[in-house]
Design an enzyme around this catalytic site. Sequence first.
Site, PDB file in Angstrom:
ATOM      1  N   ILE A  13       0.391 -19.778   3.661  1.00 28.56           N
ATOM      2  CA  ILE A  13      -0.645 -19.182   4.494  1.00 28.56           C
ATOM      3  C   ILE A  13      -0.730 -17.684   4.240  1.00 28.56           C
ATOM      4  O   ILE A  13      -1.808 -17.117   4.127  1.00 28.56           O
ATOM      5  CB  ILE A  13      -0.372 -19.449   5.996  1.00 28.56           C
ATOM      6  N   ARG A  63      12.473  -0.773  15.633  1.00 23.73           N
ATOM      7  CA  ARG A  63      12.098  -2.114  15.190  1.00 23.73           C
ATOM      8  C   ARG A  63      10.699  -2.421  15.700  1.00 23.73           C
ATOM      9  O   ARG A  63      10.461  -2.492  16.907  1.00 23.73           O
ATOM     10  CB  ARG A  63      13.098  -3.157  15.694  1.00 23.73           C
ATOM     11  N   GLU A  95      22.812   3.315   4.629  1.00 23.95           N
ATOM     12  CA  GLU A  95      22.491   3.551   6.031  1.00 23.95           C
ATOM     13  C   GLU A  95      23.479   4.459   6.755  1.00 23.95           C
ATOM     14  O   GLU A  95      23.084   5.186   7.658  1.00 23.95           O
ATOM     15  CB  GLU A  95      22.362   2.213   6.769  1.00 23.95           C
ATOM     16  N   GLU A 137      12.560   5.199   1.934  1.00 24.11           N
ATOM     17  CA  GLU A 137      11.470   6.088   2.333  1.00 24.11           C
ATOM     18  C   GLU A 137      10.962   5.805   3.745  1.00 24.11           C
ATOM     19  O   GLU A 137      10.560   6.712   4.463  1.00 24.11           O
ATOM     20  CB  GLU A 137      10.333   5.912   1.319  1.00 24.11           C
TER      21      GLU A 137
END
Length: 178
Positions: A13, A63, A95, A137
Site C-alpha cells: 500500500i 517522538r 547517540e 542530521e
Amino acid sequence: MSDEIRRVDRTLIHKGTIIEYYVDTMELPGGSHAKWDFIKHNGAAAVVPVMADGKILMVTQYRNALERDTLEIPAGGLNPGEATDAAAARELEEETGYASSDLELLLSLRTTVAFCNEKIDIYVAKNLVKTHQHLDEDEFLNVGAYTLTELEEMIFSRKIEDSKTIAALMAYKVKYGI
C-alpha cells in the site's frame, strides 16, 4: 479446505522511510478470507549502556508519533546487511558519545506481533569509553545518566513508556541481580 491460516496475497500500500505497509489477504479455516494489515520493518538494535558507577546512559528525544519527548535507551534501525551487535555499538556511540567493545546480547523482542515483524536485539554495554556523538542530521537528543532505581520509578510513574526500554531495563535488573 484447510485447518490452517495462510496468506494468499500481499499488496503493498505504501513504502515509507523505515516501514512498508501491506494489506494481506488471508485464507481462514473453513475457506473464508479476511484482510489483515502487515507492517514490514528491517529490524533494529538497542543498548543498555552501563557506566563504571552503575548508572545507565539514557537519551531524551522527540517522538513524532507521541508528539513529545521520551526517555529511552539508545537504539536505531539496521543498515542493509548490518549485524545487530554492530548496529548497537554504532548507535551507542552516535547517540551517547561513548563506545564499548564489551557488548553482550541481553534479549530479543518483537515490538507489535499483531501486525508488524519488527525485531530488536538489545545488548548490554560495559567498559564505556568517552568518544563523541555522531548524531544524524535529523536527530536532536540529550544524554543523561540514571540509577536503575531512578529508572524503575520513572517506569512505574509512567514517565518511561517505551516498550523496548522497559523490557531492557527490567531484563537487565533480573539478569544481573541488581
